[in-house]
Scaffold this motif. Structure first.
Motif, PDB file in Angstrom:
ATOM      1  N   CYS A 130       0.866  -1.170   0.000  1.00  0.00           N
ATOM      2  CA  CYS A 130       0.000   0.000   0.000  1.00  0.00           C
ATOM      3  C   CYS A 130       0.910   1.230   0.000  1.00  0.00           C
ATOM      4  O   CYS A 130       1.865   1.297   0.775  1.00  0.00           O
ATOM      5  N   ILE A 187      -3.451   2.533  -3.426  1.00  0.00           N
ATOM      6  CA  ILE A 187      -3.053   1.562  -4.447  1.00  0.00           C
ATOM      7  C   ILE A 187      -1.934   2.160  -5.301  1.00  0.00           C
ATOM      8  O   ILE A 187      -2.100   3.247  -5.865  1.00  0.00           O
ATOM      9  N   ASP A 247       0.224   3.328  -8.276  1.00  0.00           N
ATOM     10  CA  ASP A 247      -0.105   3.622  -9.667  1.00  0.00           C
ATOM     11  C   ASP A 247       1.035   4.431 -10.273  1.00  0.00           C
ATOM     12  O   ASP A 247       2.154   4.397  -9.767  1.00  0.00           O
ATOM     13  N   ASP A 250     -12.254   6.270  -1.051  1.00  0.00           N
ATOM     14  CA  ASP A 250     -12.429   6.601  -2.458  1.00  0.00           C
ATOM     15  C   ASP A 250     -13.317   5.577  -3.167  1.00  0.00           C
ATOM     16  O   ASP A 250     -13.614   4.496  -2.633  1.00  0.00           O
ATOM     17  N   ALA A 251     -13.667   5.896  -4.404  1.00  0.00           N
ATOM     18  CA  ALA A 251     -14.519   5.016  -5.209  1.00  0.00           C
ATOM     19  C   ALA A 251     -13.869   3.664  -5.476  1.00  0.00           C
ATOM     20  O   ALA A 251     -14.575   2.694  -5.784  1.00  0.00           O
ATOM     21  N   ASP A 252     -12.522   3.579  -5.350  1.00  0.00           N
ATOM     22  CA  ASP A 252     -11.860   2.281  -5.568  1.00  0.00           C
ATOM     23  C   ASP A 252     -12.109   1.308  -4.415  1.00  0.00           C
ATOM     24  O   ASP A 252     -11.697   0.155  -4.469  1.00  0.00           O
ATOM     25  N   GLU A 253     -12.774   1.786  -3.355  1.00  0.00           N
ATOM     26  CA  GLU A 253     -13.146   0.993  -2.169  1.00  0.00           C
ATOM     27  C   GLU A 253     -11.936   0.554  -1.347  1.00  0.00           C
ATOM     28  O   GLU A 253     -12.052  -0.313  -0.479  1.00  0.00           O
ATOM     29  N   TRP A 254     -10.783   1.177  -1.584  1.00  0.00           N
ATOM     30  CA  TRP A 254      -9.583   0.874  -0.820  1.00  0.00           C
ATOM     31  C   TRP A 254      -8.964   2.122  -0.201  1.00  0.00           C
ATOM     32  O   TRP A 254      -8.669   2.145   0.986  1.00  0.00           O
ATOM     33  N   THR A 255      -8.759   3.141  -0.998  1.00  0.00           N
ATOM     34  CA  THR A 255      -7.993   4.310  -0.585  1.00  0.00           C
ATOM     35  C   THR A 255      -8.721   5.098   0.498  1.00  0.00           C
ATOM     36  O   THR A 255      -9.806   5.632   0.263  1.00  0.00           O
TER      37      THR A 255
END
Length: 277
Positions: A74, A85, A87, A221-226
């Motif tokens: 992470c 995540i 990137d 966030d929308a990524d369901e992780w951040t």
């Protein structure tokens, strides 16, 4: 034989020594990543470096594929608290980059995190990083047989508040660790002494303060992780895996077993002849 106390996995000395192997992989990988976290590197490059380092050590990343997580580490930058995540984001001068890393060896997990100030950061941000690390060590020092989880939480909280930080993230906690990455008990970063499960020899905990320069409120966030601070303030995260042994605390993800940092707190960590590597 592995046994459980009220759902908490309790390890034998041999199993704790096996966990040290995973812990050392994590500790050494984080030192490689600390040195590599410089202006111009991308988060994806750090992730690839972590995967190579873990693989070259004969271990497997704990995070990759965990509940669908798509990376080896992470990487949480600035206002991201945890679970960022990797990137193509390029690390820049003045960033705060938290790197959380896990590895598994022969079925046993290690888990630790660091926050790296990149180049010149403000005095307040550097103090935030130092406060997160100091609070982690305060929590580790409080993790002793006969104490309770609340004693660890209270020590973390007291350390952060004494340093002037009230943005202590409550929604995410430390945890037990062993044959799974996340196990009982949860280890909150705020709490009351004398509360919670009693600690015994053979328990292994991941203690991980998360603190911000602003609010303790976070959003995902929308990524369901951040996980990001709600007010955009910067955050720091520090984590080690510690075993409670007959000989004292053994910080499995610290290269020296935690001896130097704990000595500064008046706590004697395990001796080198306990099976350290």
């Amino acid at each position: 034989m592995l046994w459980r106390r009220r759902g908490i996995e309790v390890k034998t000395p041999e199993q704790v020594r096996a966990m040290r192997s995973a812990g050392l992989v994590v500790g050494r990988t984080l030192e490689v990543l600390r040195a590599a976290t410089v202006p111009g590197v991308t988060l994806a490059e750090l992730d690839a470096l972590a995967e190579r380092t873990i693989s070259d050590a004969g271990a497997t990343p704990s995070f990759l594929g965990y509940q669908g997580f798509p990376a080896t580490i992470c990487t949480s930058v600035n206002d991201v608290v945890v679970h960022g995540i990797p990137d193509d984001t390029v690390v820049a001068e003045g960033d705060l980059v938290s790197v959380d890393c896990g590895a598994v060896v022969d079925g046993w997990h290690g888990d630790a995190a660091i926050t790296v100030p990149v180049g010149r950061v403000t005095a307040a941000e550097r103090a935030l990083v130092a406060a997160a690390e100091a609070a982690m060590w305060a929590g580790i020092a409080a993790a002793r047989p006969g104490a309770r989880v609340g004693d660890v939480s209270a020590a973390v909280e007291a350390s952060l508040r004494a340093a002037g930080h009230d943005g202590i993230v409550r929604d995410y906690t430390g945890h037990g660790i062993g044959t799974a990455l996340h196990q009982a008990p949860d280890v909150p970063n705020v709490g009351r002494a004398g509360r919670g499960p009693r600690l015994t020899v053979g328990m292994v905990l991941a203690i991980e303060p998360m603190v911000t320069l602003g609010t303790d409120e976070v959003d995902v966030d929308a990524d369901e992780w951040t996980v990001r601070t709600l007010d955009g303030s910067r955050a720091a995260h520090s984590e080690h895996t510690v075993a409670l042994t007959e000989a004292g605390p053994w910080v499995l993800t610290s290269l020296d077993g935690g001896r130097e940092a704990l000595a500064g707190l008046g706590v004697e960590a395990v001796a080198l002849d306990y099976g350290d590597a």
